[in-house]
Design an enzyme around this catalytic site. Structure first.
Site, PDB file in Angstrom:
ATOM      1  N   HIS A 126       0.822  -1.223   0.000  1.00 31.27           N
ATOM      2  CA  HIS A 126       0.000   0.000   0.000  1.00 31.27           C
ATOM      3  C   HIS A 126       0.851   1.266   0.000  1.00 31.27           C
ATOM      4  O   HIS A 126       0.346   2.343  -0.269  1.00 31.27           O
ATOM      5  CB  HIS A 126      -0.925   0.009   1.228  1.00 31.27           C
ATOM      6  N   ASP A 161       3.276   9.753  -0.365  1.00 34.49           N
ATOM      7  CA  ASP A 161       2.158   8.917   0.070  1.00 34.49           C
ATOM      8  C   ASP A 161       1.914   7.847  -0.985  1.00 34.49           C
ATOM      9  O   ASP A 161       1.916   8.166  -2.182  1.00 34.49           O
ATOM     10  CB  ASP A 161       0.891   9.792   0.230  1.00 34.49           C
TER      11      ASP A 161
HETATM   12  P1  ADP Z   1      -2.893   6.251   5.440  1.00 33.90           P
HETATM   13  O1  ADP Z   1      -3.076   4.956   4.734  1.00 33.90           O
HETATM   14  O2  ADP Z   1      -1.495   6.723   5.480  1.00 33.90           O
HETATM   15  O3  ADP Z   1      -3.497   6.257   6.788  1.00 33.90           O
HETATM   16  P2  ADP Z   1      -4.969   7.374   3.683  1.00 33.90           P
HETATM   17  O4  ADP Z   1      -5.319   8.776   3.350  1.00 33.90           O
HETATM   18  O5  ADP Z   1      -4.821   6.480   2.508  1.00 33.90           O
HETATM   19  O6  ADP Z   1      -3.666   7.406   4.599  1.00 33.90           O
HETATM   20  O7  ADP Z   1      -6.096   6.739   4.576  1.00 33.90           O
HETATM   21  C1  ADP Z   1      -6.494   7.309   5.788  1.00 33.90           C
HETATM   22  C2  ADP Z   1      -7.853   6.721   6.156  1.00 33.90           C
HETATM   23  O8  ADP Z   1      -8.078   6.962   7.535  1.00 33.90           O
HETATM   24  C3  ADP Z   1      -8.979   7.336   5.383  1.00 33.90           C
HETATM   25  O9  ADP Z   1      -9.903   6.346   4.975  1.00 33.90           O
HETATM   26  C4  ADP Z   1      -9.618   8.285   6.386  1.00 33.90           C
HETATM   27  O10 ADP Z   1     -11.013   8.436   6.229  1.00 33.90           O
HETATM   28  C5  ADP Z   1      -9.313   7.625   7.702  1.00 33.90           C
HETATM   29  N1  ADP Z   1      -9.167   8.649   8.737  1.00 33.90           N
HETATM   30  C6  ADP Z   1      -8.387   9.739   8.687  1.00 33.90           C
HETATM   31  N2  ADP Z   1      -8.564  10.509   9.780  1.00 33.90           N
HETATM   32  C7  ADP Z   1      -9.487   9.901  10.515  1.00 33.90           C
HETATM   33  C8  ADP Z   1     -10.104  10.208  11.751  1.00 33.90           C
HETATM   34  N3  ADP Z   1      -9.800  11.323  12.457  1.00 33.90           N
HETATM   35  N4  ADP Z   1     -11.004   9.330  12.219  1.00 33.90           N
HETATM   36  C9  ADP Z   1     -11.315   8.214  11.519  1.00 33.90           C
HETATM   37  N5  ADP Z   1     -10.768   7.875  10.350  1.00 33.90           N
HETATM   38  C10 ADP Z   1      -9.864   8.699   9.846  1.00 33.90           C
HETATM   39  O1  F6P Z   2      -1.438   2.785   4.274  1.00 31.56           O
HETATM   40  C1  F6P Z   2      -0.342   2.631   5.089  1.00 31.56           C
HETATM   41  C2  F6P Z   2      -0.672   2.146   6.484  1.00 31.56           C
HETATM   42  O2  F6P Z   2       0.433   1.749   7.141  1.00 31.56           O
HETATM   43  C3  F6P Z   2      -1.615   0.998   6.469  1.00 31.56           C
HETATM   44  O3  F6P Z   2      -0.964  -0.214   6.510  1.00 31.56           O
HETATM   45  C4  F6P Z   2      -2.424   1.256   7.686  1.00 31.56           C
HETATM   46  O4  F6P Z   2      -3.759   1.003   7.441  1.00 31.56           O
HETATM   47  C5  F6P Z   2      -2.327   2.737   7.935  1.00 31.56           C
HETATM   48  O5  F6P Z   2      -1.215   3.171   7.269  1.00 31.56           O
HETATM   49  C6  F6P Z   2      -2.404   3.054   9.410  1.00 31.56           C
HETATM   50  O6  F6P Z   2      -1.255   2.679  10.107  1.00 31.56           O
HETATM   51  P1  F6P Z   2      -1.245   1.796  11.416  1.00 31.56           P
HETATM   52  O7  F6P Z   2      -1.762   0.456  11.049  1.00 31.56           O
HETATM   53  O8  F6P Z   2       0.182   1.800  11.833  1.00 31.56           O
HETATM   54  O9  F6P Z   2      -2.143   2.475  12.398  1.00 31.56           O
END
Ligand code: ADP
Ligand code: F6P
Length: 464
Positions: free
Chosen positions: A154, A362
């Site tokens: 991912h 990202d």
């Molecule tokens: P990462 O994989 O690095 O976490 P992404 O933008 O791909 O970044 O995904 C983040 C996910 O977490 C999104 O689906 C978003 O809706 C969710 N998310 C972000 N902030 C919050 C929050 N404050 N509460 C719940 N879910 C959240």
């Molecule tokens: O998308 C990258 C990622 O590391 C995912 O594996 C995971 O869902 C997300 O970020 C949140 O990270 P963590 O599992 O460390 O809370």
């Protein structure tokens, strides 16, 4: 299987344990996909100690794998998030290498592989997710040669000059090659991987196929997505629309709302964004009475030192900006360090005239896609980093290089000042793209390629 199960245990007000969906891109992508599919999700439930027995959630069987306190420290916080995470994100923070972390990574990957081997049906399919489990495909193949094994990363996969830093680089590559199909977010990542396989393992490889022993491993780019229709339906619900109106009112009915939603992570460019915003306030290009910034930064990996430092710095900077530019009842930045449920996130997306998604690097960034899906009336400007995987698809966003402070300021102003026609045209095009390329389309394309890869009995010599 993924390091994390799609649930977070949290304490209800009465002290009882309650489960809610864990934040993060991987869970947001896979949870809607597997719901009501006969599948088992193998992963860690958070916390340490014996693996809890969990009920099925939305029809998905939960099979939890335990982590000890030492595993948590050395595997999850250590090798996964202290070594691989920064290395794979352009080393925007310094990756740390410890031999003890590597031992934990091997041990935990072995435990995950054994768990999958125990629950997978004969001839079944196991789809391994992400950088925490890169050794699992190889370990699982040794335990269960009857299985079809997929692997999907991912996060970005770095260029050779960065990956070559890893003391145990050959083992990691070999682990991934246990899969029948290795999926990445971007074609560039597949290219980086193929180059490394040639350089480190001296195997015959192209960006699409790699010969390993008597097998052909397929490689490809499969940009992950979201459940577009689900987010659109949620955002269009009357209660969510009413909540968005209420939020706007509570924010002081400003002319424009800028929103950012991130995990509190140094890859997300939060500090650079705050600096740009603060300079725009100082120059008077943005005025507190007209414009507010809502910064949601959900807690993440809170015991890792680099994350603690980031949170302190962000909170200090938000305090400074509010102290300097805010007025009584009118803060310049509304800062929320909390998890929210999906409906509240959808309401926030509905309220945002400009969504600022400016990570330094990202793999994809699903927040950007969620925002687009939620803009059911085709309004709203998306300011998007060129360094997010999503930028390759959401080409109509206002694209920006977040390392360039002046560029960031200018692009934010451009998005704030854009006319409704330009904004509408861009949003319509992005929404149409996401309706075609949603999470089901992603799964279909990956799984049909895996199906073909698994049925390949040909060897690299005869397939070219
Ligand atoms: P990462 O994989 O690095 O976490 P992404 O933008 O791909 O970044 O995904 C983040 C996910 O977490 C999104 O689906 C978003 O809706 C969710 N998310 C972000 N902030 C919050 C929050 N404050 N509460 C719940 N879910 C959240
Ligand atoms: O998308 C990258 C990622 O590391 C995912 O594996 C995971 O869902 C997300 O970020 C949140 O990270 P963590 O599992 O460390 O809370």
């Amino acid at each position: 299987m993924a390091n994390r199960l799609p649930i977070d245990d949290s304490m209800a007000p009465d002290g009882a344990c309650e489960w809610r969906r864990s934040p993060g891109g991987l869970v947001s992508a896979l949870h809607p996909l597997l719901r009501h599919t006969p599948a088992t999700w193998v992963g860690w439930a958070g916390g340490t100690g014996p693996a809890p027995r969990l009920p099925d959630i939305d029809g998905v069987r939960m099979h939890s794998v335990s982590l000890t306190a030492e595993d948590l420290r050395d595997h999850y916080e250590g090798f996964a998030n202290g070594t691989l995470w920064p290395l794979y994100h352009d080393a925007v923070e310094q990756p740390v290498y410890h031999r003890r972390w590597w031992e934990a990574y091997q041990r935990v990957n072995q435990r995950f592989a054994e768990a999958a081997a125990a629950v997978a049906e004969p001839g079944g399919l196991v789809w391994v997710q992400d950088y925490h489990l890169q050794l699992v495909p190889g370990l699982l193949r040794a335990l269960r040669p009857d299985l079809r094994i997929g692997f999907f990363l991912h996060v970005p996969f770095p260029p050779p000059e960065l990956f070559m830093q890893l003391p145990r680089r050959a083992e990691l590559l070999r682990g991934m090659l246990g899969a029948d199909l290795i999926g990445f977010q971007r074609a560039q990542a597949a290219h980086n991987f193929a180059q490394l396989v040639v350089k480190v393992l001296d195997l015959p490889a192209t960006d699409r196929r790699i010969g390993v022993d008597d097998r052909v491993v397929r490689v490809g780019a499969y940009p992950v997505s979201i459940d577009t229709a689900e987010m659109a339906a949620l955002a269009g619900r009357p209660d969510v629309t009413a909540r968005a109106r209420r939020l706007r009112h509570d924010l002081g009915d400003p002319q424009q709302v800028i929103l950012s939603v991130d995990r509190m992570d140094y890859t997300k460019g939060i500090e650079q964004r705050l600096k740009a915003y603060s300079e725009l306030l100082a120059s008077g290009d943005v005025k507190v009475r007209d414009t507010v910034l809502v910064q949601v930064a959900v807690p993440s990996r809170e015991r890792v030192g680099q994350y603690q430092i980031l949170r302190d710095r962000v909170e200090r900077e938000v305090g400074r900006i509010n102290g300097e530019f805010g007025r009584v009842g009118e803060p310049a930045i509304h800062y929320l360090n909390q998890p929210f449920d999906r409906a509240e996130l959808a309401a926030l997306y509905r309220v945002a005239d400009v969504m600022a998604v400016t990570p330094l690097r990202d793999g994809m960034n699903l927040v950007a896609k969620e925002y687009v899906a939620a803009r059911v009336d085709d309004t709203g400007a998306l300011l998007l980093s060129e360094f997010a995987g999503a930028a390759a698809e959401l080409e109509q966003a206002y694209l920006v290089n977040p390392h360039d402070l002046e560029g960031l300021k200018q692009s934010l102003l451009t998005a704030l000042r854009a006319g409704p026609e330009d904004v509408g045209d861009r949003m319509r095009a992005m929404r149409a793209h996401l309706h075609r390329h949603d999470i089901r389309a992603w799964a279909r394309s990956y799984l049909s390629a895996l199906d073909q890869a698994g049925s390949l009995v040909t060897r690299l010599g005869s397939t070219g």
